[in-house]
Design an enzyme around this catalytic site. Structure first.
Site, PDB file in Angstrom:
ATOM      1  N   ALA A 139      -8.155  27.572   5.741  1.00  0.00           N
ATOM      2  CA  ALA A 139      -7.626  26.290   6.196  1.00  0.00           C
ATOM      3  C   ALA A 139      -6.105  26.319   6.147  1.00  0.00           C
ATOM      4  CB  ALA A 139      -8.162  25.153   5.318  1.00  0.00           C
ATOM      5  N   LEU A 193      -2.253  23.808   7.397  1.00  0.00           N
ATOM      6  CA  LEU A 193      -1.622  22.623   7.971  1.00  0.00           C
ATOM      7  C   LEU A 193      -1.384  22.779   9.468  1.00  0.00           C
ATOM      8  CD1 LEU A 193       1.164  21.955   5.299  1.00  0.00           C
ATOM      9  CD2 LEU A 193      -1.009  20.732   5.552  1.00  0.00           C
ATOM     10  N   PRO A 249      -8.951   8.701   2.876  1.00  0.00           N
ATOM     11  CA  PRO A 249      -8.370   7.634   3.693  1.00  0.00           C
ATOM     12  C   PRO A 249      -7.809   6.454   2.915  1.00  0.00           C
ATOM     13  CG  PRO A 249     -10.762   7.630   3.840  1.00  0.00           C
ATOM     14  CD  PRO A 249     -10.382   8.891   3.139  1.00  0.00           C
ATOM     15  N   GLY A 250      -8.162   6.330   1.636  1.00  0.00           N
ATOM     16  CA  GLY A 250      -7.598   5.250   0.840  1.00  0.00           C
ATOM     17  C   GLY A 250      -6.202   5.539   0.329  1.00  0.00           C
ATOM     18  N   GLU A 256      -4.190  12.263   5.864  1.00  0.00           N
ATOM     19  CA  GLU A 256      -4.649  13.576   6.321  1.00  0.00           C
ATOM     20  C   GLU A 256      -5.944  13.485   7.123  1.00  0.00           C
ATOM     21  OE1 GLU A 256      -5.566  18.099   4.697  1.00  0.00           O
ATOM     22  OE2 GLU A 256      -5.734  16.419   3.314  1.00  0.00           O
ATOM     23  N   GLU A 265      -5.029  30.604  11.125  1.00  0.00           N
ATOM     24  CA  GLU A 265      -5.375  30.575   9.703  1.00  0.00           C
ATOM     25  C   GLU A 265      -6.458  31.601   9.367  1.00  0.00           C
ATOM     26  OE1 GLU A 265      -3.752  29.094   7.393  1.00  0.00           O
ATOM     27  OE2 GLU A 265      -2.439  28.011   8.767  1.00  0.00           O
ATOM     28  N   GLU A 315      -5.448  34.368   6.620  1.00  0.00           N
ATOM     29  CA  GLU A 315      -6.091  34.320   5.306  1.00  0.00           C
ATOM     30  C   GLU A 315      -7.227  35.327   5.150  1.00  0.00           C
ATOM     31  OE1 GLU A 315      -7.126  30.272   4.353  1.00  0.00           O
ATOM     32  OE2 GLU A 315      -5.036  29.794   3.917  1.00  0.00           O
ATOM     33  N   GLU A 375      -1.196  32.118  -2.698  1.00  0.00           N
ATOM     34  CA  GLU A 375      -2.022  32.983  -1.867  1.00  0.00           C
ATOM     35  C   GLU A 375      -1.954  34.444  -2.294  1.00  0.00           C
ATOM     36  OE1 GLU A 375      -0.898  32.295   2.152  1.00  0.00           O
ATOM     37  OE2 GLU A 375      -1.952  30.377   2.282  1.00  0.00           O
ATOM     38  N   ARG A 411      -5.373  25.850  -7.302  1.00  0.00           N
ATOM     39  CA  ARG A 411      -4.878  24.563  -6.810  1.00  0.00           C
ATOM     40  C   ARG A 411      -4.311  23.793  -7.987  1.00  0.00           C
ATOM     41  NH1 ARG A 411      -3.831  25.130  -1.580  1.00  0.00           N
ATOM     42  NH2 ARG A 411      -5.670  25.664  -0.325  1.00  0.00           N
ATOM     43  N   ARG A 442       0.844  -1.193   0.000  1.00  0.00           N
ATOM     44  CA  ARG A 442       0.000   0.000   0.000  1.00  0.00           C
ATOM     45  C   ARG A 442       0.881   1.246   0.000  1.00  0.00           C
ATOM     46  NH1 ARG A 442      -2.989  -3.043  -1.651  1.00  0.00           N
ATOM     47  NH2 ARG A 442      -4.904  -3.900  -0.734  1.00  0.00           N
TER      48      ARG A 442
END
Length: 208
Positions: free
Chosen positions: A80, A82, A119-120, A124, A97, A101, A148, A68, A41
């Protein structure tokens, strides 16, 4: 039967990290399957994130439009960022944030929902906060750079965002989940019944 996600960890026979980036990395694990076979995996290792659905007194959400590159789109998103520091309190990160922002602060904070974005293929975890009682932040605006620097900022009525989500016009994960969770909370026990801002988060443990 209780419908609840539960922690579990299958045996890993071997692991490697073929790529290490600035913020994330890629890991390859050889995982033992229930029948005893071993499957490889590959997944992105991610520090985690926070996002903020900030509502003003006119029921408008603070949103921003940002390029993006992986999806070749400019997406409307909620603020948002990290979790840059291991063990960082997610509330403090979310407040940072929102300030950086949108140059906004909020007096009332709640946990709206917690999600695993992909999740696959990625570890995160994101905590999405609801922030209310907004006002302009004090001091100088945060100096932005890279993508930004081209960011647009707006306040959009919640109803308009819901329509955009259901029409397939808005795609950012945190915006979609946050807006729909807001509507669900309002139609359920109400916003004041949401979890407190420093509720435990097993996916990313932190100190208060």
């Amino acid at each position: 039967m209780t419908i609840k996600d539960t922690p579990e960890e299958w045996e890993v026979r071997a692991t490697a990290t073929p790529f290490v980036g600035n913020k994330t990395s890629v890991r390859t694990d050889d995982v033992v399957m229930p029948d005893g076979s071993v499957a490889r995996r590959d997944y992105q290792v991610h520090p985690g994130s926070v996002a903020v659905l900030a509502l003003d007194d006119q029921d408008r959400a603070v949103v921003l439009r940002q390029y993006r590159h992986p999806v070749r789109h400019k997406l409307w998103e909620i603020p948002a960022g990290l979790l840059d520091v291991p063990g960082e309190n997610p509330l403090h990160a979310a407040q940072r944030e929102l300030y950086e922002e949108a140059h906004v602060k909020a007096e009332d904070w709640r946990v709206l929902t917690d999600v695993y974005t992909t999740p696959g293929g990625c570890s995160e975890a994101v905590r999405i906060f609801l922030a209310r009682e907004l006002s302009e932040a004090e001091g100088e605006r945060f100096e932005v750079e890279d993508e930004e620097a081209d960011m647009e900022l707006a306040r959009v009525p919640v109803g308009e965002l819901v329509r955009g989500v259901l029409a397939g016009d808005l795609h950012n994960n945190c915006l979609v989940v946050g807006v729909l969770a807001l509507i669900a909370a309002r139609s359920g026990d109400g916003l004041d019944a949401l979890r407190p801002a420093e509720a435990p988060w097993p996916a990313r443990p932190f100190e208060s």
